[in-house]
Enzyme design. Structure first.
Site, PDB file in Angstrom:
ATOM      1  N   LYS A  69       0.869  -1.181   0.000  1.00 32.16           N
ATOM      2  CA  LYS A  69       0.000   0.000   0.000  1.00 32.16           C
ATOM      3  C   LYS A  69       0.906   1.231   0.000  1.00 32.16           C
ATOM      4  O   LYS A  69       1.497   1.577   1.013  1.00 32.16           O
ATOM      5  CB  LYS A  69      -0.926   0.043   1.213  1.00 32.16           C
ATOM      6  CG  LYS A  69      -2.027   1.089   0.977  1.00 32.16           C
ATOM      7  CD  LYS A  69      -2.591   1.687   2.215  1.00 32.16           C
ATOM      8  CE  LYS A  69      -1.720   2.694   2.870  1.00 32.16           C
ATOM      9  NZ  LYS A  69      -1.486   3.930   2.086  1.00 32.16           N
TER      10      LYS A  69
ATOM     11  N   GLU B 207       9.384   1.011  11.041  1.00 36.83           N
ATOM     12  CA  GLU B 207      10.423   2.038  10.848  1.00 36.83           C
ATOM     13  C   GLU B 207       9.738   3.388  10.976  1.00 36.83           C
ATOM     14  O   GLU B 207       8.937   3.758  10.111  1.00 36.83           O
ATOM     15  CB  GLU B 207      11.064   1.895   9.459  1.00 36.83           C
ATOM     16  CG  GLU B 207      11.777   0.569   9.233  1.00 36.83           C
ATOM     17  CD  GLU B 207      13.018   0.400  10.087  1.00 36.83           C
ATOM     18  OE1 GLU B 207      13.414   1.340  10.793  1.00 36.83           O
ATOM     19  OE2 GLU B 207      13.582  -0.702  10.061  1.00 36.83           O
TER      20      GLU B 207
ATOM     21  N   CYS C  30      13.789  10.649   7.207  1.00 37.10           N
ATOM     22  CA  CYS C  30      13.593  10.256   8.606  1.00 37.10           C
ATOM     23  C   CYS C  30      14.839  10.409   9.473  1.00 37.10           C
ATOM     24  O   CYS C  30      14.747  10.716  10.643  1.00 37.10           O
ATOM     25  CB  CYS C  30      13.107   8.817   8.653  1.00 37.10           C
ATOM     26  SG  CYS C  30      14.184   7.703   7.744  1.00 37.10           S
TER      27      CYS C  30
ATOM     28  N   GLU D   9       9.487  15.750  15.936  1.00 32.57           N
ATOM     29  CA  GLU D   9       9.920  15.658  14.543  1.00 32.57           C
ATOM     30  C   GLU D   9       9.163  16.716  13.741  1.00 32.57           C
ATOM     31  O   GLU D   9       7.936  16.790  13.835  1.00 32.57           O
ATOM     32  CB  GLU D   9       9.597  14.259  14.009  1.00 32.57           C
ATOM     33  CG  GLU D   9      10.044  14.073  12.584  1.00 32.57           C
ATOM     34  CD  GLU D   9       9.686  12.685  12.041  1.00 32.57           C
ATOM     35  OE1 GLU D   9       8.514  12.287  12.141  1.00 32.57           O
ATOM     36  OE2 GLU D   9      10.590  12.018  11.510  1.00 32.57           O
TER      37      GLU D   9
HETATM   38  P1  NAD Z   1       2.209   8.273   7.897  1.00 32.73           P
HETATM   39  O1  NAD Z   1       2.396   7.484   9.131  1.00 32.73           O
HETATM   40  O2  NAD Z   1       1.182   9.327   7.884  1.00 32.73           O
HETATM   41  O3  NAD Z   1       1.862   7.312   6.681  1.00 32.73           O
HETATM   42  C1  NAD Z   1       2.725   6.265   6.264  1.00 32.73           C
HETATM   43  C2  NAD Z   1       1.921   5.231   5.521  1.00 32.73           C
HETATM   44  O4  NAD Z   1       1.051   4.571   6.434  1.00 32.73           O
HETATM   45  C3  NAD Z   1       1.004   5.794   4.442  1.00 32.73           C
HETATM   46  O5  NAD Z   1       0.945   4.861   3.388  1.00 32.73           O
HETATM   47  C4  NAD Z   1      -0.331   5.902   5.161  1.00 32.73           C
HETATM   48  O6  NAD Z   1      -1.421   5.881   4.268  1.00 32.73           O
HETATM   49  C5  NAD Z   1      -0.301   4.665   6.043  1.00 32.73           C
HETATM   50  N1  NAD Z   1      -1.053   4.726   7.287  1.00 32.73           N
HETATM   51  C6  NAD Z   1      -1.252   5.797   8.087  1.00 32.73           C
HETATM   52  N2  NAD Z   1      -1.932   5.422   9.196  1.00 32.73           N
HETATM   53  C7  NAD Z   1      -2.128   4.085   9.108  1.00 32.73           C
HETATM   54  C8  NAD Z   1      -2.757   3.108   9.937  1.00 32.73           C
HETATM   55  N3  NAD Z   1      -3.304   3.420  11.099  1.00 32.73           N
HETATM   56  N4  NAD Z   1      -2.776   1.813   9.524  1.00 32.73           N
HETATM   57  C9  NAD Z   1      -2.188   1.463   8.358  1.00 32.73           C
HETATM   58  N5  NAD Z   1      -1.610   2.338   7.516  1.00 32.73           N
HETATM   59  C10 NAD Z   1      -1.566   3.638   7.888  1.00 32.73           C
HETATM   60  O7  NAD Z   1       3.650   8.860   7.522  1.00 32.73           O
HETATM   61  P2  NAD Z   1       4.042   9.802   6.320  1.00 32.73           P
HETATM   62  O8  NAD Z   1       3.590  11.183   6.625  1.00 32.73           O
HETATM   63  O9  NAD Z   1       3.634   9.182   5.018  1.00 32.73           O
HETATM   64  O10 NAD Z   1       5.633   9.705   6.376  1.00 32.73           O
HETATM   65  C11 NAD Z   1       6.411  10.516   7.177  1.00 32.73           C
HETATM   66  C12 NAD Z   1       6.811   9.780   8.441  1.00 32.73           C
HETATM   67  O11 NAD Z   1       7.512   8.584   8.105  1.00 32.73           O
HETATM   68  C13 NAD Z   1       7.787  10.572   9.287  1.00 32.73           C
HETATM   69  O12 NAD Z   1       7.439  10.442  10.647  1.00 32.73           O
HETATM   70  C14 NAD Z   1       9.122   9.891   9.034  1.00 32.73           C
HETATM   71  O13 NAD Z   1      10.075  10.047  10.039  1.00 32.73           O
HETATM   72  C15 NAD Z   1       8.700   8.474   8.878  1.00 32.73           C
HETATM   73  N6  NAD Z   1       9.726   7.735   8.138  1.00 32.73           N
HETATM   74  C16 NAD Z   1      10.479   6.808   8.810  1.00 32.73           C
HETATM   75  C17 NAD Z   1      11.487   6.126   8.135  1.00 32.73           C
HETATM   76  C18 NAD Z   1      12.338   5.093   8.831  1.00 32.73           C
HETATM   77  O14 NAD Z   1      12.972   4.309   8.161  1.00 32.73           O
HETATM   78  N7  NAD Z   1      12.382   5.054  10.152  1.00 32.73           N
HETATM   79  C19 NAD Z   1      11.718   6.383   6.791  1.00 32.73           C
HETATM   80  C20 NAD Z   1      10.941   7.349   6.158  1.00 32.73           C
HETATM   81  C21 NAD Z   1       9.932   8.006   6.838  1.00 32.73           C
END
Ligand code: NAD
Length: 490
Positions: free
Chosen positions: A188, A262, A296, A395
């Site tokens: 997804k 992650e 991230c 963050e």
């Molecule tokens: P997000 O958590 O809003 O969304 C990430 C993904 O999860 C999207 O596909 C979203 O549709 C889905 N999603 C959201 N809530 C969900 C739920 N309850 N159940 C299942 N799926 C769900 O994050 P974002 O805004 O897309 O990305 C930014 C975040 O990602 C930042 O916090 C960043 O630090 C983190 N990030 C972490 C890493 C790592 O490797 N640690 C790498 C890149 C980004």
């Protein structure tokens, strides 16, 4: 002006293009201009069911489940070749839909997925999935003491959920080791970067991935949570925010379903008093501001030695002011827009909060001239924040740096570790041994010395609120196997 198809009507499920039963659509927006450039279908509940069923069938099929490591490696190498042929298209698709500067997209989104598939194909081919061990506790009935067979088998159907910031790379962090282990995947993508999934699917078709091995369901958190809790899923691999990761972890805990999480970060750059200021400045973009801070592991808290504070501060401000903010598709752009209006407003409200919390704004804080309707913010540097202020702790996921003055190295390490996160970090020094000593004391899943660059062969992942489990390296592959123990009679 885009030169690729930005509206797609079908979903990639079971090796083919299918109509969506969901009935709703996702607008694809270009953050550089604020324009809606296309539309894709959002998956409905029955699409998710069909995708998971297809993944289950593929898992048990001879076309995929019947392959050995060498067979899977051959499929993965074909997939890598098909993606390599689309490298430029992929870079442009990601850059247009999430605002990543094209120079970064070419060096990461276009190339890393290809490298990851080839790296894990090699591991799949070389890896042993069976090991015979002598018994430590001998069987009383056995003259030789007896032995035990340990088999590694694929975990099964993987729900892979990716964020928008590096959609191609972070989905491949999951897809490549999952394929190497013999798993099947329902991906997804993030809604903002759904189009990237179509480039991936086109490559999968060209590479003749057996049907159902990779399925892609578009949608937001609702589709993600349906997938996470679907009874046909065996493991969840998630990259995204800490809040979403915690919700997913709760569901997986209840279902006793393995999950790799992650999550977010708030890493620190520790600048030691012997650091080379030119090196710090040369690495500032890649370690602290990459992709407009939407990476991230960015070290957005910069901890400077008291004895050289003004020198570093002035050079950092000068360097940030010289960064080229602009059209993500322009090869000379260093910082593009933020991914969405919502993300920009979040960053701007945190900047306003920083000012209310008593920080001094050294540069930035506003919207650059000529931003038009694009979602740009100026790169911003603050000083004078308390370490327990919101801006110092949360963050931001935007181009916002906070500088701190540290009396001693111990003081800097204390500030670095005074965080609920533990993902990345950098130590700047001309004495590598001293750098290693400091890096060893930083509470984080990974730390760079005089720079920070991931490697596919070494584990990556956070501690504390930055996540659970590792991706990349052989450790990342092990997460897609489960072991079975067969107690042999002799
Ligand atoms: P997000 O958590 O809003 O969304 C990430 C993904 O999860 C999207 O596909 C979203 O549709 C889905 N999603 C959201 N809530 C969900 C739920 N309850 N159940 C299942 N799926 C769900 O994050 P974002 O805004 O897309 O990305 C930014 C975040 O990602 C930042 O916090 C960043 O630090 C983190 N990030 C972490 C890493 C790592 O490797 N640690 C790498 C890149 C980004």
């Amino acid at each position: 002006m885009i030169d690729f198809t930005a509206t797609r009507d079908l979903l990639f499920i079971d090796g083919t293009w299918m109509s969506s039963a969901g009935g709703s659509t996702i607008d694809i927006v270009s953050p550089g201009t604020g324009e809606t450039i296309g539309r894709v279908p959002s998956a409905g509940p029955s699409d998710v069911n069909i995708a998971v069923d297809a993944a289950r069938t593929a898992l048990e099929s001879t076309a995929w489940g019947g392959l050995d490591g060498g067979g899977r490696a051959a499929v993965m190498r074909r997939f890598a070749d098909a993606l390599e042929a689309r490298a430029d298209l992929r870079a442009r698709t990601v850059s247009t839909t999430n605002g990543m500067p094209i120079s970064i997209a070419r060096g990461s989104e276009a190339t890393a997925p290809v490298e990851l598939l080839r790296y894990y194909a090699d591991l799949a081919e070389a890896g042993e999935t069976e090991e015979k061990r002598p018994r430590v506790r001998p069987l009383p009935t056995s003259a030789t003491g007896g032995s035990i067979l340990i088999q590694k088998e694929p975990v099964g159907v993987i729900a892979a959920i990716a964020p928008w910031n590096y959609p191609a790379v972070l989905s491949m962090f999951k897809i490549a080791p999952a394929l190497a282990a013999g798993c099947t995947i329902v991906l997804k993508p993030s809604p903002e970067t759904s189009l990237d999934g179509y480039v991936l699917a086109d490559a999968a078709i060209e590479a003749s991935l057996p049907p159902g091995v990779l399925n892609i369901v578009n949608g937001g958190a609702d589709v993600g949570s349906r997938l996470v809790s679907h009874p046909g899923v065996d493991k969840v691999a998630f990259t995204g925010s800490t809040g979403a990761g915690q919700s997913i972890g709760e569901v997986c805990g209840r279902l006793l379903r393995p999950a790799t999480l992650e999550l977010g970060g708030k890493s620190a750059a520790i600048v030691l008093d012997d650091a080379d200021v030119d090196a710090v400045i040369a690495g500032l973009l890649s370690t602290s501001l990459l992709n407009s801070g939407q990476t991230c592991y960015m070290s957005t808290r910069i901890l400077l030695p008291d004895s050289r504070y003004e020198e570093f501060r002035d050079r950092i401000v000068e360097a940030v002011e010289a960064m080229r903010v602009g059209d993500p598709l322009d090869p000379s752009t260093q910082l593009g827009p933020l991914v969405s209006e919502r993300q920009r407003e979040r960053v701007r409200s945190l900047v306003a909060l920083g000012l209310r919390e008593g920080a001094t704004l050294l540069t930035g804080g506003g919207v650059p001239d000529g931003a038009g309707d694009g979602f740009f913010v100026e790169p911003t540097v603050f000083e004078g924040l308390e370490t327990d202020s919101t801006l110092a702790r949360e963050e931001i996921f935007g181009p916002v740096l906070t500088l701190f003055r540290c009396d001693t190295t111990d003081h800097a390490i204390r500030i670095a570790n005074d965080s609920k996160y533990g993902l990345g970090g950098v130590v700047w020094t001309t004495d590598i041994d001293r750098g290693i000593e400091v890096a060893s004391r930083v509470q984080s899943g990974s730390v760079g010395i005089n720079g920070y660059s991931l490697d596919w062969g070494s584990p990556f992942g956070g501690i504390k609120n930055s996540g659970l489990g590792k991706e990349l390296g052989p450790e990342g592959l092990e997460a897609y196997y489960r072991s079975k123990t067969i107690f042999l009679p002799l």
